[in-house]
Enzyme design. Structure first.
Site, PDB file in Angstrom:
ATOM      1  N   SER A  44       0.838  -1.195   0.000  1.00 28.77           N
ATOM      2  CA  SER A  44       0.000   0.000   0.000  1.00 28.77           C
ATOM      3  C   SER A  44       0.879   1.254   0.000  1.00 28.77           C
ATOM      4  CB  SER A  44      -0.958  -0.047   1.198  1.00 28.77           C
ATOM      5  OG  SER A  44      -2.006   0.874   1.062  1.00 28.77           O
ATOM      6  N   ASP A 172      -5.754  -3.266  -3.045  1.00 23.59           N
ATOM      7  CA  ASP A 172      -4.805  -2.838  -2.019  1.00 23.59           C
ATOM      8  C   ASP A 172      -4.194  -4.014  -1.253  1.00 23.59           C
ATOM      9  OD1 ASP A 172      -3.673  -1.579   0.397  1.00 23.59           O
ATOM     10  OD2 ASP A 172      -4.738   0.204  -0.289  1.00 23.59           O
TER      11      ASP A 172
END
Length: 286
Positions: A44, A172
């Site tokens: 991320s 993500d």
């Protein structure tokens, strides 16, 4: 065929929004001590800041670039078709690529920062983790377009549409593993930096209730992954820098403070870091 060279010293950077930039302070201290990692693993926002480190930027330059990569501005561009898709899913053709925000500015900023460089061409080895949206499995990207890999790792569900790489729909990295030490278990020693997701002070609306649930799930998953790594014999030290104030996901004004927090946490942990690496005779030295 020769076996791949096993990494000696890996740094793992987890999710956490702008807080993950504390990694720059950590690396500053390590370099001062002559401790040079030969692998970065990022998830991320940690993948973006890890890419800046792997590309060879010093802390000041990395912070300057980071202010353009991770800011509230990149999430403000609404995708106007999102509202009818949510209200009338069938008529609006709601599908697995749904997103509330337009990602063109995100891609533009990533392209400006990293250009067309492939992951395998970076000065320092980099692994970027994402999540297969169909299976929920962690995906580790080690080669190919750096920009596309970063875009996949920050594809926050509902906020940005998934990225399609190698026939997979990727979202993500925090969904599968908020602090992906499991992507560096082949290293002799692993130093991880992560943050627990903050719980809301109060629950006075649907968004805060959702934040409470997702924060609890994220934190429990991170602790479970760390426990699994320790149980599996990974030589691992995890740092969680102490923050004296609350920092929002896109609070770019807090970046210098966060770099300092990473620096202080690393300095305090230096005896433990040296102990972690003491049995590694092939550790790279500056």
């Amino acid at each position: 065929m020769l076996a791949p060279i096993r990494p000696r010293f890996a740094i793992v950077l987890g999710s956490g929004g702008v807080r993950s930039i504390a990694a720059l302070g950590m690396v500053e201290v390590l370099q001062r001590e002559g401790l040079v990692p030969d692998l970065i693993v990022g998830c991320s926002a940690g993948a973006m800041f890890g890419a800046l480190i792997a590309a060879g930027h010093d802390a000041d330059e990395a912070v300057r670039i980071a202010t353009t990569l991770w800011s509230a501005e990149v999430t403000r561009k609404r995708r106007w078709g999102a509202i009818p898709q949510m209200l009338w899913p069938r008529l609006g053709r709601f599908d697995a690529d749904f997103a509330l925000r337009d990602d063109r500015l995100v891609m533009q900023r990533l392209q400006q920062a990293f250009g067309d460089v492939p992951i395998e061409a970076l000065p320092l080895a980099l692994r970027i983790t994402s999540t297969d949206a169909t299976t929920g499995e962690r995906v580790v990207l080690r080669s190919g377009s750096l920009v596309q890999a970063l875009r996949a790792s920050i594809a926050l569900p509902f906020m940005f549409k998934p990225a399609h790489i190698g026939g997979r729909r990727l979202i993500d990295g925090f969904v599968a593993d908020p602090l992906p030490v499991s992507a560096a278990t082949d290293a002799h020693a692993v130093l991880a930096l992560g943050f627990e997701s903050p719980m809301p002070y109060r629950v006075d609306g649907p968004s805060r209730m959702l934040a409470q649930v997702t924060s609890a799930l994220t934190n429990n998953l991170m602790q479970a992954r760390l426990a699994e790594a320790h149980a599996g014999g990974t030589r691992l030290l995890s740092l969680v820098p102490h923050l004296e104030r609350r920092v929002g996901l896109f609070d770019t004004a807090a970046m210098p403070y966060l770099v300092g927090a990473g620096r202080r946490a690393t300095e305090a942990a230096l005896p433990a870091i040296h102990a972690l690496l003491r049995r590694e005779p092939q550790l790279a030295v500056a």
